[in-house]
Design a protein around this motif. Structure first.
Motif, PDB file in Angstrom:
ATOM      1  N   ASP A 104       0.715  -1.547   0.601  1.00 23.89           N
ATOM      2  CA  ASP A 104      -0.312  -0.175   0.171  1.00 23.89           C
ATOM      3  C   ASP A 104       0.729   1.560   0.141  1.00 23.89           C
ATOM      4  O   ASP A 104       1.735   1.198   1.022  1.00 23.89           O
ATOM      5  CB  ASP A 104      -0.762  -0.116   1.241  1.00 23.89           C
ATOM      6  CG  ASP A 104      -2.046   1.290   1.012  1.00 23.89           C
ATOM      7  OD1 ASP A 104      -3.188   1.243   0.193  1.00 23.89           O
ATOM      8  OD2 ASP A 104      -2.078   1.634   2.113  1.00 23.89           O
ATOM      9  N   PHE A 105       0.641   1.832  -0.346  1.00 24.23           N
ATOM     10  CA  PHE A 105       1.056   3.587  -1.258  1.00 24.23           C
ATOM     11  C   PHE A 105       1.474   4.562  -0.029  1.00 24.23           C
ATOM     12  O   PHE A 105       2.181   4.636   0.668  1.00 24.23           O
ATOM     13  CB  PHE A 105       0.575   3.742  -2.308  1.00 24.23           C
ATOM     14  CG  PHE A 105       1.754   5.633  -2.640  1.00 24.23           C
ATOM     15  CD1 PHE A 105       3.045   4.876  -3.706  1.00 24.23           C
ATOM     16  CD2 PHE A 105       1.931   6.755  -2.072  1.00 24.23           C
ATOM     17  CE1 PHE A 105       3.728   6.565  -4.126  1.00 24.23           C
ATOM     18  CE2 PHE A 105       2.484   7.671  -2.391  1.00 24.23           C
ATOM     19  CZ  PHE A 105       3.247   7.253  -3.496  1.00 24.23           C
ATOM     20  N   ALA A 106       0.119   3.997   0.466  1.00 26.19           N
ATOM     21  CA  ALA A 106      -0.152   5.470   2.009  1.00 26.19           C
ATOM     22  C   ALA A 106       0.475   4.506   3.206  1.00 26.19           C
ATOM     23  O   ALA A 106       0.851   6.107   3.564  1.00 26.19           O
ATOM     24  CB  ALA A 106      -1.430   5.490   2.723  1.00 26.19           C
ATOM     25  N   GLU A 107       0.678   3.182   3.359  1.00 29.17           N
ATOM     26  CA  GLU A 107       1.789   2.945   4.172  1.00 29.17           C
ATOM     27  C   GLU A 107       3.034   3.192   4.560  1.00 29.17           C
ATOM     28  O   GLU A 107       3.215   3.283   5.231  1.00 29.17           O
ATOM     29  CB  GLU A 107       1.105   1.604   4.463  1.00 29.17           C
ATOM     30  CG  GLU A 107      -0.645   1.384   4.749  1.00 29.17           C
ATOM     31  CD  GLU A 107      -1.193   1.898   6.284  1.00 29.17           C
ATOM     32  OE1 GLU A 107       0.235   1.789   7.186  1.00 29.17           O
ATOM     33  OE2 GLU A 107      -2.377   2.663   6.324  1.00 29.17           O
ATOM     34  N   LEU A 108       3.188   2.844   3.035  1.00 27.25           N
ATOM     35  CA  LEU A 108       4.528   3.493   2.643  1.00 27.25           C
ATOM     36  C   LEU A 108       4.507   4.523   3.112  1.00 27.25           C
ATOM     37  O   LEU A 108       5.953   4.855   3.478  1.00 27.25           O
ATOM     38  CB  LEU A 108       5.052   2.265   1.619  1.00 27.25           C
ATOM     39  CG  LEU A 108       5.162   1.454   0.919  1.00 27.25           C
ATOM     40  CD1 LEU A 108       5.697   0.783  -0.107  1.00 27.25           C
ATOM     41  CD2 LEU A 108       6.597   0.628   1.422  1.00 27.25           C
TER      42      LEU A 108
END
Length: 624
Positions: free
Chosen positions: A299-303
């Motif tokens: 997930d982009f947001a978590e990264l």
């Protein structure tokens, strides 16, 4: 400066701080001397050495007049709106304010510049798209003859005065005796009975003579005064009516549609997020690690929360909002333009560092079809043509009606219809006469006395009216024949009320002589009702009766009597038999807290007024 902010994309928080504490204070403070600069001979008053300039006074008078005009139903020609009548009350208010500010200043009260700046920046009136707009800020202030420096000073002064009020309120207190006394009144309970004396049949036995009617008419002439009235003929020129008679061709609609298409902005709008990696010893390995995790579908947001060095966006999953043209570095912006919704870029290098960019949403507005726009374009074209005709005919309307003894020729020339209003008074009217400008024009001596047409009266929504008097009814007293029935009804009602009062007085005398109210009511056929320990808000009897019960001062006798007239014409006797004061112990704690708070506020209000009177009374105030 903008380039620097754009280049430092990584420092969202830093950029915000720079804008808040460097750029905005310069905008708010303003440059140059104050519009209210005082020079010799221009002071309206002085208070403790503080001056109030004539320019400031005139500006406040203007603003006060605009505030009053903004209220519904205000007559712009009213005397109280004249500048000479507003000037003294406004000057009084300004001198009192200056006295309070001087006292506060001597007491060491002040507001920091940063606090004032922050409050102004937060005001929604100065925001565009959720952000403080310096241009809008200056523009709105200019409309009221103000400037950033003036507005900032006014804000600071008002905040100091509010601070004083808050201090007085927070220091106010109430005693237990005050609280007990208030509870005793608010939660008081009273026992009372009501006896209704019916009016049935009394009116039939009442006889009103011609002499009685004549005498009442002579003694009460003011009741029968009919105010001056008039009606008008008028012609109305309006854009709305003109547009109804205008036709536009399909070709005109097509041409306008093509113009709209040419001006249509189809630039895509991008909601974006990014992960920023600052340059450093471990940046290469971190970039590789992020790329591998993205390739693996994480997930982009978590990264972004884990890896991004942009403190301003990482907690929001790297979200930056809508991309605005010219704000982001060129290489960053070009990358976004090449992506679709959900697309994630390869590493993009800028002066700020290395970015991984994701397009959260790409919106491309589609141009509306001719069918969608046809109706709105037709209305717009018709109104545009109507406005041109209106402007041309407005001048012609004035020429045709000036010094003319009728409205018919102007109406024929302009294709208008002469209309008539119902009768109306100087202060009220219906239909067209609900407008105060119309009434003022109709009662103007040149129109009413000299018989001229009125000037062209321009109303809101592109309307213009010219009128002349059709019928005039001077102020007069109504003839006896017109009001005989009205007087007969009034005298009959008074006679019935006198009979009822006589019966009520007899009933009260009997009870005071020892008779039991309930028994006596039964003997006379009156309705008797008893209410024991009723509170002010208890759902017993009716509100008017309860108000009488608790507003009556109790006598030393066993029963305190009051009377009231019921809506059905009957007469009501109210007998109050006992009273029980409210007790603090009987109140719920939450109610008691609320009551104490309310009483504290009232105390602080009175204390604040007393303090203000003392300050103003001891201040040196000179009016020039």
């Amino acid at each position: 400066m903008l380039q620097g902010l754009r280049d430092n994309l990584k420092g969202t928080v830093v950029a915000s701080v720079v804008v808040l504490f460097f750029v905005l204070p310069m905008v708010i403070t303003g440059v140059g001397s104050s519009w209210l600069g005082s020079v010799a001979g221009t002071d309206a008053a002085s208070v403790e050495g503080r001056t109030i300039t004539r320019q400031e006074l005139e500006r406040e008078v203007y603003l006060q007049r605009q505030r009053l005009l903004g209220q519904q139903g205000v007559d712009p020609s009213a005397d109280y709106l004249k500048e000479e009548n507003l000037r003294q009350p406004v000057l009084d208010r300004l001198t009192k304010k200056e006295a309070m500010l001087s006292s506060n200043e001597k007491g060491g009260m002040a507001i920091s510049e940063s606090t004032v700046n922050a409050l102004i920046v937060a005001q929604q009136d100065f925001h565009t798209d959720g952000k403080f707009d310096a241009q809008l800020y200056r523009s709105l202030l200019a409309r009221i003859g103000s400037s950033p420096a003036m507005y900032k000073q006014e804000m600071a002064e008002n905040m100091v005065l509010s601070q004083l009020n808050a201090g007085i309120e927070s220091s106010s207190f109430i005693t237990e005796m005050e609280k007990s006394s208030l509870v005793a009144i608010i939660n008081e309970q009273r026992s009372f009975f009501t006896v209704d004396v019916p009016a049935d049949g009394i009116a039939d036995a009442v006889s009103v003579s011609d002499e009685d009617v004549q005498g009442y008419y002579q003694d009460n002439q003011s009741e029968f005064l009919e105010p001056e009235k008039l009606s008008v003929n008028y012609i109305e020129l309006s854009v709305s009516k003109l547009s109804q008679g205008i036709k536009v061709s399909a070709e005109e609609v097509e041409v306008q549609y093509q113009l709209e298409l040419a001006a249509f902005d189809a630039t895509p709008e991008f909601d974006i997020a990014h992960i920023l990696i600052n340059e450093g010893d471990d940046s290469a390995s971190r970039i590789t690690e992020v790329q591998e995790k993205l390739n693996a579908g994480e997930d982009f947001a978590e990264l972004a929360k884990s890896y991004s060095d942009d403190a301003g966006s990482k907690s929001n999953g790297g979200a930056l909002g809508v991309m605005l043209d010219g704000v982001f570095p060129e290489e960053f912006q070009n990358t976004v333009l090449a992506l679709e919704t959900g697309g994630i870029s390869s590493p993009v290098k800028s002066d700020s560092g290395v970015h991984f960019i994701k397009v959260l949403d790409k919106r491309v507005r589609a141009a509306p079809s001719l069918e969608d726009r046809k109706s709105a374009i037709e209305i717009s074209l018709k109104r545009g043509k109507a406005e041109e005709i209106f402007t041309a005919n407005l001048e012609l309307l004035e020429e045709l009606t000036y010094d003319s003894d009728n409205l018919d020729s102007a109406a024929a020339e302009l294709g208008l219809t002469v209309q008539a209003s119902p009768l109306f008074e100087r202060v009220r009217g219906t239909e067209i006469a609900t407008n105060v400008q119309i009434r003022n024009a109709a009662f103007d001596p040149e129109v009413l006395v000299d018989g001229h047409n009125s000037r062209v009266i321009e109303l809101a929504a592109n309307r213009a009216i010219v009128l002349r008097v059709k019928e005039h009814q001077p102020e007069r007293f109504k003839a006896l024949a017109e009001v005989r029935e009205q007087i007969n009804g009034t005298l009959t009602e008074k006679a019935v009320e006198q009979v009822l009062k006589s019966k009520a007085d007899g009933f009260i005398a009997a009870v005071e002589g020892g008779a039991t109210a309930e028994t006596l009511a039964g003997e006379f056929g009156y309705t008797y009702t008893f209410h024991e320990n009723a509170s002010r808000s208890a759902p017993v009897s009716d509100p008017q009766t309860r108000q009488k019960v608790f507003a009556t001062a109790l006598a030393d006798s066993a029963v305190t009597f009051e009377t009231n007239k019921n809506s059905d014409g009957s007469y009501r006797l109210i007998g109050i038999t006992s009273s029980k004061p409210g007790e603090v112990s009987e109140m719920e704690s939450q109610q008691l807290v609320g009551l104490s708070t309310q009483l504290g506020r009232e105390n602080s209000r009175f204390e604040g007024s007393a303090y203000q009177e003392n300050v103003i009374g001891s201040s040196s105030i000179k009016v020039h």
